[in-house]
Scaffold this motif. Structure first.
Motif, PDB file in Angstrom:
ATOM      1  N   MET A 139      14.987  75.382  83.280  1.00  0.00           N
ATOM      2  CA  MET A 139      16.047  74.600  83.505  1.00  0.00           C
ATOM      3  C   MET A 139      16.567  73.863  82.227  1.00  0.00           C
ATOM      4  SD  MET A 139      15.780  73.113  87.231  1.00  0.00           S
ATOM      5  CE  MET A 139      14.346  72.434  87.107  1.00  0.00           C
ATOM      6  N   ALA A 140      17.872  73.794  81.897  1.00  0.00           N
ATOM      7  CA  ALA A 140      18.328  72.793  80.927  1.00  0.00           C
ATOM      8  C   ALA A 140      18.860  71.387  81.550  1.00  0.00           C
ATOM      9  CB  ALA A 140      19.221  73.522  80.061  1.00  0.00           C
ATOM     10  N   GLY A 143      19.983  71.037  84.464  1.00  0.00           N
ATOM     11  CA  GLY A 143      19.404  70.764  85.893  1.00  0.00           C
ATOM     12  C   GLY A 143      20.377  70.362  87.011  1.00  0.00           C
ATOM     13  N   GLY A 176      23.343  72.179  87.556  1.00  0.00           N
ATOM     14  CA  GLY A 176      24.563  73.097  87.676  1.00  0.00           C
ATOM     15  C   GLY A 176      25.458  73.479  86.565  1.00  0.00           C
ATOM     16  N   CYS A 215      25.200  73.805  82.910  1.00  0.00           N
ATOM     17  CA  CYS A 215      25.339  74.719  81.589  1.00  0.00           C
ATOM     18  C   CYS A 215      25.253  75.980  81.827  1.00  0.00           C
ATOM     19  CB  CYS A 215      24.005  73.970  81.167  1.00  0.00           C
ATOM     20  SG  CYS A 215      22.476  74.343  81.613  1.00  0.00           S
ATOM     21  N   LEU A 216      24.792  76.416  82.995  1.00  0.00           N
ATOM     22  CA  LEU A 216      24.529  77.825  83.344  1.00  0.00           C
ATOM     23  C   LEU A 216      23.574  78.413  82.365  1.00  0.00           C
ATOM     24  CD1 LEU A 216      28.107  79.513  83.968  1.00  0.00           C
ATOM     25  CD2 LEU A 216      26.674  78.224  85.537  1.00  0.00           C
ATOM     26  N   GLY A 217      22.746  77.492  81.704  1.00  0.00           N
ATOM     27  CA  GLY A 217      21.496  78.047  80.919  1.00  0.00           C
ATOM     28  C   GLY A 217      20.343  78.688  81.877  1.00  0.00           C
ATOM     29  N   CYS A 218      20.588  78.523  83.067  1.00  0.00           N
ATOM     30  CA  CYS A 218      19.174  78.649  83.946  1.00  0.00           C
ATOM     31  C   CYS A 218      19.374  80.010  84.614  1.00  0.00           C
ATOM     32  CB  CYS A 218      19.041  77.425  84.924  1.00  0.00           C
ATOM     33  SG  CYS A 218      20.078  77.296  85.979  1.00  0.00           S
ATOM     34  N   ARG A 274      21.625  80.427  90.185  1.00  0.00           N
ATOM     35  CA  ARG A 274      21.285  79.311  89.246  1.00  0.00           C
ATOM     36  C   ARG A 274      19.790  78.744  89.654  1.00  0.00           C
ATOM     37  NH1 ARG A 274      26.629  75.986  88.987  1.00  0.00           N
ATOM     38  NH2 ARG A 274      26.478  76.839  91.362  1.00  0.00           N
ATOM     39  N   CYS A 295      18.740  75.875  88.957  1.00  0.00           N
ATOM     40  CA  CYS A 295      18.464  74.516  89.065  1.00  0.00           C
ATOM     41  C   CYS A 295      19.119  74.070  90.593  1.00  0.00           C
ATOM     42  CB  CYS A 295      19.226  73.702  88.047  1.00  0.00           C
ATOM     43  SG  CYS A 295      20.904  74.192  87.933  1.00  0.00           S
TER      44      CYS A 295
HETATM   45 FE1  FES Z   1      22.331  73.642  83.721  1.00  0.00          FE
HETATM   46 FE2  FES Z   1      20.985  75.120  85.857  1.00  0.00          FE
HETATM   47  S1  FES Z   1      20.148  74.053  84.168  1.00  0.00           S
HETATM   48  S2  FES Z   1      23.249  75.173  85.074  1.00  0.00           S
END
Ligand code: FES
Length: 261
Positions: free
Chosen positions: A219-220, A222, A224, A226-229, A246, A248
């Motif tokens: 997670m980045a 947390g 929803g 950044c879509l980094g997860c 996702r 998070c």
């Molecule tokens: Fe950023 Fe899930 S941690 S969208």
């Protein structure tokens, strides 16, 4: 799903448990609805960081309204959080994510596996399992002999320790303990670094047992944003019709077979 809101909390205490690992206790109403495996977003004062830092719930005292967060300093945000002191206020966003499905463990031989900073969520999970009459075996994998939370975990189940440097317990990782001590599991619940979770997934598939894994390490933001997860799933999302989730918001806990990791 939990109701998500922002709320001010008050710091009760902050302690250093091991190098870079801190134990923060907060008074917050969120403790009353927190479930094992969920997390909260902790806001820092630095306005350039508009998104909170996601930190998993280590323990929730529902009666006293106390939330315990045990986290590792991983950047500027968590470094700032580690300076919070008794009496200070801190804003939280929570409660976030889905927790571990306790009902899947009911009456079954349940083995919890925590690796490194994946150990803290195992404490609330072990407590809730013991309260419902399913005392777990807990395998905790540490880097070295700094066995943070070990005594806390021992209140709720049998604890087996692995250390990477072999200084305490079994030399190796959580699965080395399973092999060496012939630990039987009907259900596994785990949190830790991705290589550990991958190994647990393949072990669970091989053995035909269910494993619920928390992918919180990925997670980045947390929340929803950044879509980094995003991770690939085996089934299509019923709304978006794509094979991804996702971590998070759809997790962080998934049944291991549901996700490609
Ligand atoms: Fe950023 Fe899930 S941690 S969208």
């Amino acid at each position: 799903m939990s109701t998500k809101r922002k709320e001010k909390s008050r710091v009760i205490s902050q302690n250093r448990l091991a190098p870079g690992i801190y134990d923060l206790r907060l008074f917050t109403e969120m403790a009353k609805e927190a479930e094992a495996g969920q997390f909260v977003g902790v806001y820092t004062k630095d306005a350039s960081k508009l998104l909170p830092r996601p930190i998993s719930i280590c323990e929730a005292d529902k009666e006293q309204g106390v939330l315990r967060l045990v986290y590792r300093i991983a950047g500027e945000g968590t470094a700032e959080i580690s300076t919070l002191q008794e009496g200070q206020q801190v804003e939280l966003l929570g409660v976030l994510g889905s927790g571990f499905p306790l009902c899947e463990a009911q009456g079954k031989q349940t083995v919890l596996m925590g690796g490194g900073i994946g150990i803290p969520p195992m404490l609330e999970l072990a407590k809730e399992l013991k309260e419902m009459g399913t005392e777990p075996v807990i395998i905790a994998g540490y880097r070295d002999g700094e066995l943070f939370l070990k005594e806390d975990l021992e209140r709720y189940g049998k604890v087996l320790v692995a250390t990477e440097d072999g200084s305490v317990g079994t030399k190796g990782n959580v699965l080395t303990v399973v092999q060496e001590q012939k630990v039987n599991a009907e259900v596994i619940m785990a949190c830790g670094p991705m290589p550990m979770l991958r190994a647990i997934k393949s072990y669970a598939v091989q053995q035909g047992i269910k494993a619920y894994i928390s992918l919180e390490e990925r997670m980045a933001c947390g929340v929803g944003a950044c879509l980094g997860c995003v991770c690939t799933t085996t089934a299509k999302d019923p709304h978006s019709h794509v094979k991804n989730a996702r971590i998070c918001t759809d997790g962080p806990v998934f049944e291991a077979r549901e996700v490609d990791i």
